[in-house]
Design a protein around this motif. Structure first.
Motif, PDB file in Angstrom:
ATOM      1  N   ILE A 206       0.857  -1.144  -0.048  1.00 25.47           N
ATOM      2  CA  ILE A 206       0.135  -0.033   0.191  1.00 25.47           C
ATOM      3  C   ILE A 206       0.994   1.161  -0.091  1.00 25.47           C
ATOM      4  O   ILE A 206       0.544   2.243  -0.596  1.00 25.47           O
ATOM      5  CB  ILE A 206      -1.117   0.082   1.024  1.00 25.47           C
ATOM      6  N   ARG A 207       1.964   1.205   0.575  1.00 24.80           N
ATOM      7  CA  ARG A 207       2.982   2.347   0.920  1.00 24.80           C
ATOM      8  C   ARG A 207       3.511   2.754  -0.405  1.00 24.80           C
ATOM      9  O   ARG A 207       4.147   3.802  -1.019  1.00 24.80           O
ATOM     10  CB  ARG A 207       3.925   2.232   1.850  1.00 24.80           C
ATOM     11  N   PRO A 210       0.074   6.399  -4.312  1.00 29.43           N
ATOM     12  CA  PRO A 210       0.318   7.781  -3.693  1.00 29.43           C
ATOM     13  C   PRO A 210      -0.789   7.816  -2.336  1.00 29.43           C
ATOM     14  O   PRO A 210      -1.662   7.110  -2.422  1.00 29.43           O
ATOM     15  CB  PRO A 210      -0.489   8.412  -4.789  1.00 29.43           C
ATOM     16  N   PRO A 211      -0.642   8.698  -1.454  1.00 27.68           N
ATOM     17  CA  PRO A 211      -1.411   8.772  -0.231  1.00 27.68           C
ATOM     18  C   PRO A 211      -2.852   8.913  -0.648  1.00 27.68           C
ATOM     19  O   PRO A 211      -3.503   8.350   0.128  1.00 27.68           O
ATOM     20  CB  PRO A 211      -0.908  10.028   0.362  1.00 27.68           C
ATOM     21  N   LYS A 212      -3.323   9.535  -1.532  1.00 24.41           N
ATOM     22  CA  LYS A 212      -4.617   9.810  -1.925  1.00 24.41           C
ATOM     23  C   LYS A 212      -5.198   8.515  -2.338  1.00 24.41           C
ATOM     24  O   LYS A 212      -6.420   8.156  -2.205  1.00 24.41           O
ATOM     25  CB  LYS A 212      -5.020  10.701  -2.769  1.00 24.41           C
ATOM     26  N   ARG A 214      -4.359   5.349  -1.281  1.00 20.14           N
ATOM     27  CA  ARG A 214      -4.085   4.184  -0.336  1.00 20.14           C
ATOM     28  C   ARG A 214      -5.378   3.735   0.510  1.00 20.14           C
ATOM     29  O   ARG A 214      -5.431   2.502   0.478  1.00 20.14           O
ATOM     30  CB  ARG A 214      -3.054   4.776   0.760  1.00 20.14           C
ATOM     31  N   PRO A 215      -6.471   4.580   0.885  1.00 19.85           N
ATOM     32  CA  PRO A 215      -7.465   3.896   1.278  1.00 19.85           C
ATOM     33  C   PRO A 215      -8.164   2.947   0.571  1.00 19.85           C
ATOM     34  O   PRO A 215      -8.762   1.928   0.736  1.00 19.85           O
ATOM     35  CB  PRO A 215      -8.282   5.297   1.807  1.00 19.85           C
ATOM     36  N   SER A 218      -6.212  -0.288  -0.011  1.00 14.68           N
ATOM     37  CA  SER A 218      -6.372  -0.939   1.129  1.00 14.68           C
ATOM     38  C   SER A 218      -7.684  -1.832   1.351  1.00 14.68           C
ATOM     39  O   SER A 218      -7.750  -2.997   1.784  1.00 14.68           O
ATOM     40  CB  SER A 218      -6.111  -0.077   2.438  1.00 14.68           C
TER      41      SER A 218
END
Length: 383
Positions: A206-207, A210-212, A214-215, A218
């Protein structure tokens, strides 16, 4: 309204979003065309995947079977590493016990059945031949029998033409045996590291996104994990229950080779719909040759087991976790079997479940973006 969307040509093709989607599809098609012409570059990757596929698949199956045990031991304040070692030692002990106590008996039954099966088949063919000759279909059967005699006379020609293919078949068998041996040798090592660090793998992957995103990623990983866990654990338990019920039923009706036939039914039950048909074939041949009353008893046992499995066992153990329509399962099995053979049939349902997770999450993601776009557009036009 955006000036690009107001252009008549753009509006004719559905707007800027539609053209953007068509452009993405065109780029995907061009990529597929390019990679199909330079596939030889990726041949080492394909060989690597074929080599590690079998031990990896077996390791994943055993991982999902043992993961609840490892998690339970960890809750009991046993370190994960020691829990893994203890579980693997118990598993090796159980496998050794099965090999020592059950496998020799199954081997004797299998050798005996392989020796007696030709006699069973000959008796079955003789009975069918006698019945067909005295039935309404006797004229058609006589004509068909003449055609069969002509085909039998051509058998020597077929044997000589397929002699070279026999050598290739032997080579293929040797290659398959080698792959199985490599899978068995590497299975404990892969399984150990999966049990030790498998729960960390989704977080690491997941890392990479990009942060946006990741949800959403996941959620996809959790969906895949749930589908695989529910299917593998549930299917193994259901197969074991079917084998036990079949063995008890065959013992009650006095069918020969009860343990071997029950083991075949247990193994083939991993394939929905097609598995029971494959499993009942040898039992049906033996029962027909034994007596007509044995056929009735076999049908009764088979029907009871299938009803118990379909109405009580599978709904309680597996539930509705896969949400796959029976017709869809049949189409998936037929397609996978045609493309990939036996392995495709075994992996068709979990593979389809994983693909369904990807497609459903992508569809919901696209739907949210599209609905937001529609709401923003309607708000803009109202203003």
């Amino acid at each position: 309204m955006n000036r690009w969307d107001s252009t008549p040509v753009i509006r004719f093709f559905g707007g800027r979003k539609t053209l953007f989607l068509l452009g993405i599809l065109l780029m995907i098609g061009l990529n597929i065309l390019v990679f199909s012409n330079v596939w030889f570059i990726f041949e080492p990757v394909a060989v690597f995947v074929k080599t590690v596929a079998l031990p990896l698949i077996l390791s994943v199956v055993v991982y999902y079977l043992l993961r609840p045990v490892i998690n339970l031991l960890e809750k009991w304040k046993i370190k994960r590493i020691w829990g893994i070692v203890l579980t693997l030692l118990v598993l090796i002990g159980l496998i050794t016990l099965v090999i020592v106590l059950i496998i020799p008996f199954l081997e004797k039954q299998l050798i005996s059945l392989s020796e007696e099966l030709p006699r069973y088949v000959v008796d079955l063919i003789s009975s069918m031949d006698e019945w067909l000759k005295n039935s309404y279909f006797s004229a058609y059967y006589t004509n068909m029998f003449q055609d069969v005699d002509g085909m039998i006379n051509q058998v020597p020609d077929y044997i000589s033409s397929y002699a070279t293919q026999t050598v290739e078949g032997i080579t293929s068998i040797i290659s398959t045996v080698t792959s199985v041996v490599v899978a068995i040798v590497t299975l404990p090592f892969i399984l150990f590291y999966l049990l030790k660090d498998g729960h960390k793998l989704p977080g690491v992957m997941i890392r990479l996104f990009p942060p946006k995103a990741r949800p959403e990623v996941s959620s996809v990983f959790k969906g895949i994990d749930h589908q695989l866990s529910a299917y593998i654990q549930g299917q193994i338990i259901v197969s074991f229950c079917i084998g036990v019920m079949m063995y008890i039923g065959f013992l009650i009706i006095g069918l020969d080779y009860a343990l071997l036939l029950a083991a075949i039914a247990s193994v083939t039950s991993v394939v929905p719909y097609l598995g029971p048909v494959i499993a009942i074939t040898p039992a049906l041949i033996i029962s027909i040759v034994t007596s007509p009353f044995m056929v009735l008893k076999l049908v009764f046992v088979w029907t009871v087991v299938q009803l118990l499995e379909g109405k009580f066992i599978s709904p309680q153990i597996m539930g509705k976790s896969l949400h796959i329509h029976p017709v869809t399962i049949i189409f998936v099995l037929l397609t996978a079997g045609h493309l990939f053979g036996i392995i495709g049939i075994i992996l068709a349902i979990p593979g389809y479940a994983i693909l369904k997770v990807f497609v459903s999450h992508f569809f919901h993601w696209f739907q949210r973006r599209y609905n937001r776009f529609v709401e923003e557009k309607d708000q803009y036009e109202m203003d």
